[in-house]
Design a protein around this motif. Sequence first.
Motif, PDB file in Angstrom:
ATOM      1  N   LEU A 183       1.419  14.274   3.422  1.00 33.68           N
ATOM      2  CA  LEU A 183       2.543  13.749   4.168  1.00 33.68           C
ATOM      3  C   LEU A 183       2.466  12.253   4.398  1.00 33.68           C
ATOM      4  O   LEU A 183       1.393  11.686   4.577  1.00 33.68           O
ATOM      5  CB  LEU A 183       2.618  14.436   5.537  1.00 33.68           C
ATOM      6  CG  LEU A 183       3.030  15.886   5.495  1.00 33.68           C
ATOM      7  CD1 LEU A 183       2.887  16.485   6.867  1.00 33.68           C
ATOM      8  CD2 LEU A 183       4.448  16.010   5.001  1.00 33.68           C
ATOM      9  N   PRO A 184       3.619  11.603   4.409  1.00 29.08           N
ATOM     10  CA  PRO A 184       3.671  10.208   4.824  1.00 29.08           C
ATOM     11  C   PRO A 184       3.587  10.125   6.338  1.00 29.08           C
ATOM     12  O   PRO A 184       3.742  11.115   7.042  1.00 29.08           O
ATOM     13  CB  PRO A 184       5.052   9.757   4.330  1.00 29.08           C
ATOM     14  CG  PRO A 184       5.868  11.003   4.402  1.00 29.08           C
ATOM     15  CD  PRO A 184       4.936  12.136   4.061  1.00 29.08           C
TER      16      PRO A 184
ATOM     17  N   LEU B   5      -7.490   6.583   5.143  1.00 28.78           N
ATOM     18  CA  LEU B   5      -6.543   7.588   4.656  1.00 28.78           C
ATOM     19  C   LEU B   5      -7.187   8.973   4.597  1.00 28.78           C
ATOM     20  O   LEU B   5      -6.542   9.986   4.881  1.00 28.78           O
ATOM     21  CB  LEU B   5      -6.014   7.190   3.279  1.00 28.78           C
ATOM     22  CG  LEU B   5      -4.997   6.057   3.240  1.00 28.78           C
ATOM     23  CD1 LEU B   5      -4.693   5.656   1.800  1.00 28.78           C
ATOM     24  CD2 LEU B   5      -3.713   6.458   3.962  1.00 28.78           C
ATOM     25  N   ALA B   6      -8.469   9.019   4.224  1.00 26.71           N
ATOM     26  CA  ALA B   6      -9.170  10.301   4.169  1.00 26.71           C
ATOM     27  C   ALA B   6      -9.295  10.906   5.560  1.00 26.71           C
ATOM     28  O   ALA B   6      -9.104  12.114   5.745  1.00 26.71           O
ATOM     29  CB  ALA B   6     -10.547  10.119   3.535  1.00 26.71           C
ATOM     30  N   ASP B   7      -9.616  10.068   6.561  1.00 23.02           N
ATOM     31  CA  ASP B   7      -9.709  10.566   7.936  1.00 23.02           C
ATOM     32  C   ASP B   7      -8.354  11.079   8.413  1.00 23.02           C
ATOM     33  O   ASP B   7      -8.266  12.130   9.065  1.00 23.02           O
ATOM     34  CB  ASP B   7     -10.194   9.448   8.865  1.00 23.02           C
ATOM     35  CG  ASP B   7     -11.665   9.127   8.666  1.00 23.02           C
ATOM     36  OD1 ASP B   7     -12.379   9.960   8.064  1.00 23.02           O
ATOM     37  OD2 ASP B   7     -12.097   8.042   9.102  1.00 23.02           O
TER      38      ASP B   7
ATOM     39  N   LEU C 216       0.855  -1.182   0.000  1.00 22.00           N
ATOM     40  CA  LEU C 216       0.000   0.000   0.000  1.00 22.00           C
ATOM     41  C   LEU C 216       0.886   1.224   0.000  1.00 22.00           C
ATOM     42  O   LEU C 216       1.769   1.365   0.851  1.00 22.00           O
ATOM     43  CB  LEU C 216      -0.897   0.000   1.234  1.00 22.00           C
ATOM     44  CG  LEU C 216      -1.684   1.291   1.511  1.00 22.00           C
ATOM     45  CD1 LEU C 216      -2.667   1.586   0.384  1.00 22.00           C
ATOM     46  CD2 LEU C 216      -2.412   1.200   2.857  1.00 22.00           C
ATOM     47  N   GLU C 217       0.667   2.129  -0.950  1.00 23.07           N
ATOM     48  CA  GLU C 217       1.390   3.388  -1.033  1.00 23.07           C
ATOM     49  C   GLU C 217       0.398   4.539  -1.068  1.00 23.07           C
ATOM     50  O   GLU C 217      -0.722   4.382  -1.576  1.00 23.07           O
ATOM     51  CB  GLU C 217       2.285   3.438  -2.276  1.00 23.07           C
ATOM     52  CG  GLU C 217       3.400   2.409  -2.262  1.00 23.07           C
ATOM     53  CD  GLU C 217       4.259   2.464  -3.520  1.00 23.07           C
ATOM     54  OE1 GLU C 217       5.446   2.107  -3.439  1.00 23.07           O
ATOM     55  OE2 GLU C 217       3.735   2.868  -4.580  1.00 23.07           O
ATOM     56  N   ASP C 218       0.810   5.681  -0.539  1.00 22.82           N
ATOM     57  CA  ASP C 218      -0.042   6.854  -0.654  1.00 22.82           C
ATOM     58  C   ASP C 218       0.068   7.422  -2.067  1.00 22.82           C
ATOM     59  O   ASP C 218       0.788   6.895  -2.907  1.00 22.82           O
ATOM     60  CB  ASP C 218       0.308   7.913   0.411  1.00 22.82           C
ATOM     61  CG  ASP C 218       1.737   8.437   0.301  1.00 22.82           C
ATOM     62  OD1 ASP C 218       2.294   8.421  -0.815  1.00 22.82           O
ATOM     63  OD2 ASP C 218       2.287   8.871   1.316  1.00 22.82           O
ATOM     64  N   ARG C 219      -0.646   8.512  -2.330  1.00 30.74           N
ATOM     65  CA  ARG C 219      -0.674   9.024  -3.690  1.00 30.74           C
ATOM     66  C   ARG C 219       0.669   9.595  -4.130  1.00 30.74           C
ATOM     67  O   ARG C 219       0.951   9.729  -5.312  1.00 30.74           O
ATOM     68  CB  ARG C 219      -1.769  10.095  -3.822  1.00 30.74           C
ATOM     69  CG  ARG C 219      -1.994  10.504  -5.262  1.00 30.74           C
ATOM     70  CD  ARG C 219      -3.168  11.436  -5.407  1.00 30.74           C
ATOM     71  NE  ARG C 219      -3.179  12.061  -6.708  1.00 30.74           N
ATOM     72  CZ  ARG C 219      -4.077  12.957  -7.094  1.00 30.74           C
ATOM     73  NH1 ARG C 219      -5.040  13.315  -6.271  1.00 30.74           N
ATOM     74  NH2 ARG C 219      -4.029  13.495  -8.294  1.00 30.74           N
ATOM     75  N   ASP C 220       1.519   9.928  -3.164  1.00 34.33           N
ATOM     76  CA  ASP C 220       2.872  10.378  -3.469  1.00 34.33           C
ATOM     77  C   ASP C 220       3.842   9.213  -3.586  1.00 34.33           C
ATOM     78  O   ASP C 220       5.054   9.420  -3.642  1.00 34.33           O
ATOM     79  CB  ASP C 220       3.369  11.345  -2.402  1.00 34.33           C
ATOM     80  CG  ASP C 220       3.010  12.785  -2.713  1.00 34.33           C
ATOM     81  OD1 ASP C 220       2.564  13.040  -3.847  1.00 34.33           O
ATOM     82  OD2 ASP C 220       3.163  13.638  -1.838  1.00 34.33           O
TER      83      ASP C 220
END
Length: 449
Positions: A209-210, A143-145, A22-26
């Motif tokens: 941010l990560p 992730l949205a929260d 799982l990776e964030d959008r960055d």
Amino acid sequence: MRGDYQQLVDEISAALGAPATLEDRDFGLIAFGAHEGDDDEVMDPVRTRSILQRRSSAAVRAWFEAFGIARARTALRIPPDPAAGVFKGRICLPVRHRGIVHGYVWLLDDGHLTDLELGGRGAPADPRIAQAMETAARIGALLADEARAGSELGDLLRELLASQPAGRAATAAALHEALRDTLRFTPGVPLTVVAVLPWDTSDTDVAPLPSLPGLLAACALPAGSPAPPAEGADEADNAPQHGNGHQGRSGAGGRPSSAAVPALAALVRLRSAGALTPAHAVAEHLLRSPRAGAAPAEGRVSRGASRGHPSPLRPGAAGIGVGTTELTDLPATWREALDAARAARAEPRLGPITQWDALGPYRMLTALPGTAPDPAVGPLLSPAHAELARTAEVFLDCAGQASRTAQALGIHRQTLYYRLGRVEKLTGLDLADGEHRLLLHMALKAARL
């Protein structure tokens, strides 16, 4: 919350029988499933680097985004490309919440997922993919929260760092309350601020941010925003006196303002006062972000370079302020961090990351007002005299020792003497005079900030 992500990623891995990340959008790593077996080919270089460095490179990000993953609402299949280091195909599950993509789940396909129906274009998805997409939606909600909470903390941090003394205590109290409620923050914990300069703020929908150990909050601020005035001082008397106190326009002599260049301010919790290791770790991670070092064209070259100075600014650098236990001290810590980042961009020997207390003379140089260079030194900063400017700076860096200077520049001593004579004639300064040397040295250094 990190444990929740890991559990959900493991659910997807188990449902599809494939290792997932799982990776964030960055493209910052959040969680990854177990990779079973001793075969080195279970993973490819891109997956390995993502796990070891906790982030994919900008080139990898661009390669995957070319397949439309940021727009996708269903699972996508990404073919292998050994030339790009992608030895295995992938299935990408976009992680969305209320239509906004917050990240991606990646599944390595060792061949057993090749015939799996992903859905779309009227065809129903395989039940395992449908189950995985439902889990991805749960990840998206988390992730949205987290992004919402981070945004609120960032807004409060921005308000505090830009605050004037009169309202600083109330703003600090609001930030403390939010940190306590969100992150169980307690008073007396040592803190510092990391500044990353420049920072791309063009994509405002991206969760910024990560999740990093010690990182409490972050926000973007103009690098040229005026410094808050000191207690009991007149705002009008203080704002222009700081090195970053540009007024959003060109200064005297046409020097371009840096006020429009954005920087990132990151609030970091330390283990103990003076132990800045967590801040260095955060700075290193943020500098690997595709947003670090991205800025408008006028922010990428130093004012000295625009006049032909041979040392252009680094693409991006990070500065770290002195630690403090008081939230009300953070505006001053932010100025220290930003000044350190400016110096690190201008002076290669400081490295891409530096602390304010390690700047030496740059602690004074970064505090100089952003005005035009001294009239005597101005002609030396023209593009036609870049070589002379560098010769003079190296000569002064070497404490006026001709042999060391000639060796550093790789020139004959007679050539050095000839150039120094031209410098004196051009500026009207006497390099045998200590005060003249000081003026020239400071002006050459300041021109690169």
